[in-house]
Design a protein around this motif. Structure first.
Motif, PDB file in Angstrom:
ATOM      1  N   ARG A   8       0.833  -1.214   0.000  1.00 44.59           N
ATOM      2  CA  ARG A   8       0.000   0.000   0.000  1.00 44.59           C
ATOM      3  C   ARG A   8       0.862   1.256   0.000  1.00 44.59           C
ATOM      4  O   ARG A   8       0.655   2.174  -0.812  1.00 44.59           O
ATOM      5  CB  ARG A   8      -0.934  -0.039   1.217  1.00 44.59           C
ATOM      6  N   CYS A  12       2.063   4.273  -3.069  1.00 41.77           N
ATOM      7  CA  CYS A  12       2.110   5.735  -2.907  1.00 41.77           C
ATOM      8  C   CYS A  12       3.461   6.275  -3.372  1.00 41.77           C
ATOM      9  O   CYS A  12       3.532   7.317  -4.043  1.00 41.77           O
ATOM     10  CB  CYS A  12       1.879   6.119  -1.444  1.00 41.77           C
ATOM     11  N   GLN A 119      -4.291   8.125  -0.537  1.00 43.54           N
ATOM     12  CA  GLN A 119      -4.647   6.711  -0.450  1.00 43.54           C
ATOM     13  C   GLN A 119      -5.738   6.557   0.604  1.00 43.54           C
ATOM     14  O   GLN A 119      -5.458   6.403   1.788  1.00 43.54           O
ATOM     15  CB  GLN A 119      -3.403   5.869  -0.108  1.00 43.54           C
ATOM     16  N   GLN A 121      -8.709   4.929   2.835  1.00 43.41           N
ATOM     17  CA  GLN A 121      -9.045   3.592   3.334  1.00 43.41           C
ATOM     18  C   GLN A 121     -10.509   3.245   3.087  1.00 43.41           C
ATOM     19  O   GLN A 121     -10.877   2.073   3.151  1.00 43.41           O
ATOM     20  CB  GLN A 121      -8.758   3.513   4.842  1.00 43.41           C
ATOM     21  N   CYS A 144      -3.651  -1.490  -5.669  1.00 47.31           N
ATOM     22  CA  CYS A 144      -2.720  -2.464  -5.123  1.00 47.31           C
ATOM     23  C   CYS A 144      -3.477  -3.366  -4.160  1.00 47.31           C
ATOM     24  O   CYS A 144      -4.556  -3.002  -3.673  1.00 47.31           O
ATOM     25  CB  CYS A 144      -1.541  -1.786  -4.411  1.00 47.31           C
ATOM     26  N   GLN A 145      -2.913  -4.532  -3.915  1.00 51.27           N
ATOM     27  CA  GLN A 145      -3.486  -5.468  -2.960  1.00 51.27           C
ATOM     28  C   GLN A 145      -2.532  -5.618  -1.799  1.00 51.27           C
ATOM     29  O   GLN A 145      -1.326  -5.788  -1.986  1.00 51.27           O
ATOM     30  CB  GLN A 145      -3.751  -6.820  -3.616  1.00 51.27           C
ATOM     31  N   ASP A 146      -3.077  -5.543  -0.597  1.00 52.05           N
ATOM     32  CA  ASP A 146      -2.236  -5.618   0.597  1.00 52.05           C
ATOM     33  C   ASP A 146      -3.053  -6.259   1.713  1.00 52.05           C
ATOM     34  O   ASP A 146      -4.121  -5.762   2.061  1.00 52.05           O
ATOM     35  CB  ASP A 146      -1.784  -4.206   1.007  1.00 52.05           C
ATOM     36  N   TYR A 151      -6.702  -1.551  -2.494  1.00 51.06           N
ATOM     37  CA  TYR A 151      -6.584  -0.118  -2.188  1.00 51.06           C
ATOM     38  C   TYR A 151      -6.354   0.667  -3.476  1.00 51.06           C
ATOM     39  O   TYR A 151      -5.713   0.173  -4.409  1.00 51.06           O
ATOM     40  CB  TYR A 151      -5.408   0.138  -1.245  1.00 51.06           C
TER      41      TYR A 151
END
Length: 233
Positions: A8, A12, A119, A121, A144-146, A151
């Motif tokens: 995540r 950024c 970013q 939430q 992205c995947q986290d 996200y």
């Protein structure tokens, strides 16, 4: 010693330009700023947090990772008490309402001298709507995947951009990003909108018609985009 960063926060960092002076709002333990400095992606970090305890941890980490001379820490609610000689402001890991509050309290960010990396939430559509109605244009956006979650990360620059309801969920920049997570993200938006409309239907007269129409239009737009996307693959 090199710092490892979450997917995540790394997403950024990808929107930071080499040599940028970065204001990291809500820095927490300072990891984003430390990573940028260690990897030569930023020339200076202005790290702020509203709480002294995490800010003290950020100072300790900056020393631990050898970047303390280029990272200044400020006790600040949003961007209120940081120097203004930076290039890009980062707000990561906050709800959209918190990010919007930070931007409202710093109207000088729209001077043309600054970029934003955001970013959210939650409720990213609220943030996109606010940006489009208050002099900001989403120039880049990715996914992205986290930790099992999806996200979005967006870059905004001063400019005029009126977004339709569907674009507030799936911005033009996001639609063009080419990210493999785009289809599952769109599917998640469709499910969420469908559930919202079903809940409004159960509520009957308690929900204004204009609000129902907003979500209906957003759902219709994203379904049409998904259909066109599938045909293009």
């Amino acid at each position: 010693m090199k710092l490892l960063l979450s997917n995540r926060l790394r997403a950024c960092c990808e929107f930071v330009r080499p040599g940028d002076r970065v204001a990291d709002i809500g820095t927490d333990h300072g990891y984003l700023g430390i990573f940028l400095l260690q990897n030569g992606l930023a020339s200076r970090i202005f790290a702020s947090d509203v709480r002294e305890k995490p800010l003290e941890k950020a100072r300790e980490n900056a020393k631990l990772y050898g970047v303390a001379e280029k990272m200044q820490c400020f006790l600040s609610d949003g961007a209120q008490r940081i120097p203004r000689d930076f290039d890009v402001l980062v707000c990561a890991g906050m709800g959209a309402d918190t990010i919007i509050g930070i931007l409202k309290d710093a109207p000088w960010l729209r001077s043309g001298a600054y970029r934003l990396i955001l970013q959210p939430q939650s409720t990213g559509y609220d943030l996109r709507r606010y940006l489009s109605e208050n002099g900001w244009q989403i120039s880049q956006e990715t996914l992205c995947q986290d930790g099992g979650f999806l996200y979005t990360v967006m870059e905004a620059i001063p400019g005029a951009q009126l977004l339709s309801p569907g674009e507030q969920y799936l911005s033009p920049a996001l639609r063009q990003c080419g990210n493999e997570l785009l289809k599952p993200y769109a599917a998640r938006c469709i499910r969420g909108l469908a559930d919202t409309l079903a809940g409004m239907e159960r509520a009957k007269s308690d929900v204004p018609e204009a609000r129902r129409a907003y979500f209906r239009q957003a759902l219709e737009e994203i379904r049409k985009w998904e259909e066109a996307y599938d045909k293009s693959q």
